[in-house]
Design a protein around this motif. Sequence first.
Motif, PDB file in Angstrom:
ATOM      1  N   GLY A  27       2.626  47.623 -68.019  1.00 28.68           N
ATOM      2  CA  GLY A  27       1.898  47.991 -66.808  1.00 28.68           C
ATOM      3  C   GLY A  27       1.894  46.873 -65.780  1.00 28.68           C
ATOM      4  N   ARG A  28       1.759  45.639 -66.233  1.00 30.73           N
ATOM      5  CA  ARG A  28       1.794  44.487 -65.319  1.00 30.73           C
ATOM      6  C   ARG A  28       3.180  44.338 -64.705  1.00 30.73           C
ATOM      7  N   GLN A  51      12.413  49.778 -68.499  1.00 31.36           N
ATOM      8  CA  GLN A  51      11.040  50.176 -68.784  1.00 31.36           C
ATOM      9  C   GLN A  51      10.937  51.650 -69.160  1.00 31.36           C
ATOM     10  N   ARG A 104       5.302  46.774 -64.260  1.00 32.06           N
ATOM     11  CA  ARG A 104       5.445  47.879 -63.315  1.00 32.06           C
ATOM     12  C   ARG A 104       4.812  47.547 -61.969  1.00 32.06           C
ATOM     13  N   ASP A 105       3.625  46.939 -61.988  1.00 25.56           N
ATOM     14  CA  ASP A 105       2.939  46.603 -60.735  1.00 25.56           C
ATOM     15  C   ASP A 105       3.764  45.641 -59.890  1.00 25.56           C
ATOM     16  N   HIS A 106       4.345  44.629 -60.521  1.00 28.23           N
ATOM     17  CA  HIS A 106       5.169  43.672 -59.778  1.00 28.23           C
ATOM     18  C   HIS A 106       6.468  44.330 -59.293  1.00 28.23           C
ATOM     19  N   ARG A 107       7.020  45.197 -60.116  1.00 28.71           N
ATOM     20  CA  ARG A 107       8.245  45.900 -59.699  1.00 28.71           C
ATOM     21  C   ARG A 107       7.984  46.741 -58.455  1.00 28.71           C
ATOM     22  N   LYS A 108       6.857  47.423 -58.425  1.00 30.85           N
ATOM     23  CA  LYS A 108       6.535  48.260 -57.278  1.00 30.85           C
ATOM     24  C   LYS A 108       6.329  47.430 -56.018  1.00 30.85           C
ATOM     25  N   ARG A 109       5.826  46.220 -56.170  1.00 34.73           N
ATOM     26  CA  ARG A 109       5.667  45.343 -55.013  1.00 34.73           C
ATOM     27  C   ARG A 109       7.034  44.968 -54.448  1.00 34.73           C
ATOM     28  N   GLN A 153       0.204  47.438 -72.047  1.00 32.69           N
ATOM     29  CA  GLN A 153      -0.487  46.668 -71.011  1.00 32.69           C
ATOM     30  C   GLN A 153       0.476  45.719 -70.304  1.00 32.69           C
ATOM     31  N   ASP A 199       2.164  36.148 -60.527  1.00 33.98           N
ATOM     32  CA  ASP A 199       0.798  36.286 -59.976  1.00 33.98           C
ATOM     33  C   ASP A 199       0.487  35.150 -59.021  1.00 33.98           C
ATOM     34  N   GLU A 234      13.188  48.791 -63.932  1.00 39.87           N
ATOM     35  CA  GLU A 234      12.623  50.147 -64.018  1.00 39.87           C
ATOM     36  C   GLU A 234      13.342  50.989 -65.069  1.00 39.87           C
TER      37      GLU A 234
END
Length: 240
Positions: free
Chosen positions: A182-183, A162, A185-190, A179, A236, A159
């Motif tokens: 962004g991908r 980033q 970030r999505d995995h980090r938030k998970r 882009q 993924d 984070e």
Amino acid sequence: MKIRGDRECRSCGARWSYYDTGSIACPECGSVHSVGVDERTEHTDAPVSLDLTPIRSRIDEASLDDVASSAAETCREYTRKRGFIDTGTLKPLDETYVAAVELQYVASAIGREMRPSDDAELYFYDLLGGADDGERPDTGEVPTELQSAFGLAMATAVERYQSDVRQYLDDHPNEQGRQLSGRIRDHRKRIEALDGDVDPTDANRLLHAVRDLGRFVGDGDESAYVTADNWLTGLDESTL
């Protein structure tokens, strides 16, 4: 932030580089009244180093809690001052920074445990032994009770890197880079949503991905885009 790195003291006229000292105070007379004499440049890093030697020297005389507390605080102070944009150039996410973040989280977890396991204690001391040289234990050695701390540490390092990548992209637009970020970030938030309790291999994949992101947007390395995409594809397909 964007700053004027070349400074001139209003009191004595001395000139110096903020990038070298990390301070607007004049190194000659100590005055804090100075002006920038160059163009503003994005700069987030500071000239600081991590030295855990004083803490390691207390291992035989201090309690585990005291050693862990000191290690966590020292790493927290170090990472707070660090950044990844140096005079407009995006730097890599270096191992010393990652090791410092991991040690901060692991030390904090050790401090919260009434009786850490032998494996957790040994892992902590192994990390303490080499973090300031950028050395960390292998991911496969992370004890189960420190898995959450490891996952959160990797998410935090990702984070913070980033954050600087986003600033860099404001001045160096790269849609593919955004882009990809962004991908990540999505995995980090998970990982954060799971309180870091994920397979350490997955957390490590995300770390590799953000490093490749830095190489792609900072150096224009097209192969880094491909490898970052591969790391994220692996995530993924995992259970994360």
